[in-house]
Design a protein around this motif. Structure first.
Motif: not given
Length: 281
Positions: A72, A75-76, A89, A123, A126, A130-133, A135-136
């Motif tokens: 995370e 990525r930021k 990942t 929910e 976090g 943050d799992s949204s960071t 990539d699939a």
């Protein structure tokens, strides 16, 4: 040309160099090392990708972080497009993607449970990151990767990182590059097998097969200073550092190669070579 190398380690002092350089005698913590290592790897990834750079998040170079929070933060912190083309990942996500049973660090499940409880209504708060960071990971798209770049696994963190790395490699067979993972600790019995049997089982079948791509280790012992140095496929070198004085009475550091060998010298052998070189000067 030498045999195809698919298991590579890169080991160097991450805090030496630059305007904020620290020596081996300065105080530092694991967070500082981890920050340097993730920044170094993030800048390396697009250079390895070259002409294969594709759209956001579909890179065939995987940046594998030890945990979600590091993913995370990176990525930021690295927003540029060239730094986002790699696949971001974690060891956990990569292990599970390839069908391996992830060995979770002690306490990880507890923290994860607390994070979900505090989030409420199903929910996640976090606390782990943050799992949204992430990539699939998708076969035929960004999987299998061209290279797995693994950033400081195990060293300063859970030993389970090292155990899970073997599962990642065994299940996808893509080249793996471990950056400052302190593999010497694993190979040399720093963690007793009686207390860490799973880790001990990985040594002969996995970690002793790694090739040193770049290895720079500072040595200071018995009054001598120097380095153990190697860049694949060149031989190993023991480099003596000494303080010399020029004809203007100014001091400078001189590097002298005092030993070259095809096989890696042990720490004691390297110190012995430094002592011999120092006496010969």
């Amino acid at each position: 040309k030498k045999a195809d190398v698919r298991m590579l380690e890169i080991e160097f002092p991450p805090l030496i160099g630059g305007d904020k350089s620290k020596s081996q005698f300065d105080d530092f913590d694991n967070v500082e090392e981890l920050d340097k290592n993730k920044n170094w790897a993030t800048q390396l990834a697009p250079m390895l990708m070259g002409e294969k750079a594709v759209t956001f998040g579909e890179g065939k170079i995987w940046l594998i972080f030890s945990d979600l929070k590091e993913c995370e933060l990176t990525r930021k912190e690295w927003q540029g497009q060239s730094y986002q083309v790699a696949t971001y990942t974690t060891i956990e996500a990569a292990t599970e993607f390839w069908g391996g049973k992830y060995d979770a660090p002690w306490g990880a499940n507890l923290v994860s449970g607390i994070s979900k409880t505090m989030g409420g209504n199903g929910e996640d708060m976090g606390l782990m990151g943050d799992s949204s960071t992430l990539d699939a990971l998708e076969m035929g798209k960004n999987a299998p990767p061209d290279i797995n770049l693994v950033i400081q696994p195990g060293n300063g963190g859970p030993v389970e990182d090292w155990i899970n790395l073997e599962k990642i490699y065994d299940n996808n067979d893509s080249p793996i590059v471990v950056i400052n993972g302190a593999l010497d600790k694993v190979r040399n019995g720093y963690y007793p097998g009686i207390f860490f049997p799973k880790l001990a089982a990985t040594v002969d079948r996995f970690y002793k097969k790694f090739e040193s791509g770049l290895y720079i280790k500072p040595i200071s012992d018995k009054g001598v200073y120097g380095w153990l140095f190697r860049v694949y496929p060149e031989p190993w070198q023991v480099v003596l550092q000494s303080v010399e004085t020029d004809n203007k009475d100014c001091q400078y550091i001189q590097d002298t190669v005092v030993h070259v060998s095809e096989t890696r010298p042990s720490y004691n052998e390297a110190v012995s070579k430094l002592l011999q070189g120092s006496k010969a000067k």
